[in-house]
Design a protein around this motif. Structure first.
Motif, short mmCIF file in Angstrom:
data_model
loop_
_atom_site.label_atom_id
_atom_site.label_comp_id
_atom_site.label_asym_id
_atom_site.label_seq_id
_atom_site.Cartn_x
_atom_site.Cartn_y
_atom_site.Cartn_z
N ILE A 118 23.47 -0.67 132.90
CA ILE A 118 22.29 0.12 132.54
C ILE A 118 21.91 -0.11 131.09
CG2 ILE A 118 21.49 2.49 132.15
CD1 ILE A 118 22.86 3.23 134.75
N ASN A 119 22.90 -0.23 130.22
CA ASN A 119 22.62 -0.50 128.82
C ASN A 119 21.89 -1.84 128.67
OD1 ASN A 119 22.62 -0.14 126.06
ND2 ASN A 119 24.70 -0.88 125.79
N ARG A 120 22.34 -2.84 129.43
CA ARG A 120 21.68 -4.15 129.40
C ARG A 120 20.25 -4.06 129.93
NH1 ARG A 120 23.83 -8.55 133.28
NH2 ARG A 120 22.27 -7.56 134.58
N LEU A 121 20.06 -3.28 131.02
CA LEU A 121 18.72 -3.13 131.59
C LEU A 121 17.78 -2.42 130.63
CD1 LEU A 121 19.24 -2.11 135.31
CD2 LEU A 121 18.39 -4.26 134.41
N THR A 122 18.25 -1.38 129.99
CA THR A 122 17.37 -0.63 129.09
C THR A 122 17.02 -1.46 127.87
OG1 THR A 122 19.28 0.49 128.11
CG2 THR A 122 18.11 1.64 129.87
N LYS A 123 17.94 -2.29 127.40
CA LYS A 123 17.61 -3.17 126.28
C LYS A 123 16.58 -4.22 126.68
CE LYS A 123 21.77 -2.71 123.55
NZ LYS A 123 22.97 -3.35 123.03
N SER A 124 16.76 -4.80 127.87
CA SER A 124 15.80 -5.82 128.31
C SER A 124 14.46 -5.19 128.68
CB SER A 124 16.34 -6.63 129.49
OG SER A 124 16.43 -5.83 130.64
N SER A 125 14.47 -3.95 129.18
CA SER A 125 13.20 -3.31 129.54
C SER A 125 12.41 -2.92 128.31
CB SER A 125 13.45 -2.09 130.43
OG SER A 125 14.01 -1.05 129.69
N SER A 126 13.09 -2.63 127.22
CA SER A 126 12.36 -2.29 126.01
C SER A 126 11.73 -3.54 125.40
CB SER A 126 13.27 -1.61 124.99
OG SER A 126 14.28 -2.48 124.55
N LYS A 127 12.27 -4.72 125.71
CA LYS A 127 11.71 -5.97 125.19
C LYS A 127 10.50 -6.44 126.00
CE LYS A 127 15.99 -7.70 123.24
NZ LYS A 127 17.06 -8.67 123.34
N ASP A 128 10.62 -6.41 127.34
CA ASP A 128 9.55 -6.97 128.15
C ASP A 128 8.94 -5.98 129.14
OD1 ASP A 128 11.76 -6.85 129.81
OD2 ASP A 128 11.38 -8.78 130.75
N ARG A 129 9.36 -4.75 129.11
CA ARG A 129 8.82 -3.68 129.95
C ARG A 129 8.99 -3.93 131.45
NH1 ARG A 129 9.36 0.54 127.30
NH2 ARG A 129 8.53 0.36 125.24
N SER A 130 9.89 -4.82 131.82
CA SER A 130 10.19 -4.97 133.25
C SER A 130 11.51 -4.28 133.51
CB SER A 130 10.27 -6.44 133.65
OG SER A 130 11.34 -7.07 132.99
N PHE A 131 11.55 -3.45 134.51
CA PHE A 131 12.74 -2.68 134.80
C PHE A 131 13.09 -2.92 136.27
CE2 PHE A 131 15.59 0.14 132.93
CZ PHE A 131 15.99 1.08 133.86
N PRO A 132 13.96 -3.93 136.56
CA PRO A 132 14.16 -4.37 137.92
C PRO A 132 14.85 -3.37 138.84
CG PRO A 132 15.72 -5.43 136.46
CD PRO A 132 14.75 -4.67 135.60
N LEU A 133 15.49 -2.35 138.31
CA LEU A 133 16.21 -1.42 139.18
C LEU A 133 15.28 -0.41 139.83
CD1 LEU A 133 19.04 -0.64 140.12
CD2 LEU A 133 19.09 1.01 138.28
N VAL A 134 14.15 -0.13 139.20
CA VAL A 134 13.25 0.89 139.73
C VAL A 134 12.47 0.33 140.90
CG1 VAL A 134 11.29 2.37 139.17
CG2 VAL A 134 13.05 1.95 137.47
N LYS A 135 12.57 1.03 142.04
CA LYS A 135 11.84 0.59 143.24
C LYS A 135 11.01 1.72 143.75
CE LYS A 135 14.69 -3.10 144.77
NZ LYS A 135 15.28 -3.77 145.88
#
Length: 135
Positions: A118-135
């Motif tokens: 989750i920490n990795r996802l939130t860091k990557s989502s803040s960079k490119d605004r893509s959040f792959p876990l949310v469906k």
């Protein structure tokens, strides 16, 4: 053994489609190996025979517990976690009179991997605004 297979199917359906087979397999291997190793080396007989399956499944469940903090449409995930966790620990208390240490370690390893994921996802989502876990 039947219960482990049923839990794996239910949790696999609830979690693998959200995180992919690579992450699912990683959690399975890390939690299963660490729980089995701990049980084999440090738990007194007759509970020192770690098979790995229940420890790995509880690791997947721990990962799922952490995923519920960010996943949308997680109702089935909650049901899958209840289906897995309640009977697993009930059986521990019925037969061993305490939660088996390998099961606890597997659960904690899964939760720890979930926090890093989750920490990795939130860091990557803040960079490119893509959040792959949310469906």
């Amino acid at each position: 053994m039947f219960y482990n297979v049923a839990s794996l199917i239910v949790l696999g359906f609830a979690i693998e489609k959200r995180v992919g087979w690579g992450m699912f397999l990683s959690v399975w291997l890390l939690a299963g190996a660490s729980g089995t190793l701990y049980s084999t080396l440090f738990v007194p007989e007759p509970w020192n025979t770690g098979t790995g399956s229940s420890q790995a499944i509880l690791g997947i469940a721990g990962f799922g517990v952490v995923l519920t903090t960010i996943a949308k449409n997680y109702r089935f995930l909650i049901v899958a976690l209840i289906f897995t966790l309640l009977p697993a620990f009930a059986l521990d208390f019925i037969f061993a009179h305490y939660p088996k240490p390998g099961h606890i370690l597997g659960l904690l390893v899964g939760m720890l991997v979930g926090v890093f994921y989750i920490n990795r996802l939130t860091k990557s989502s803040s960079k490119d605004r893509s959040f792959p876990l949310v469906k």
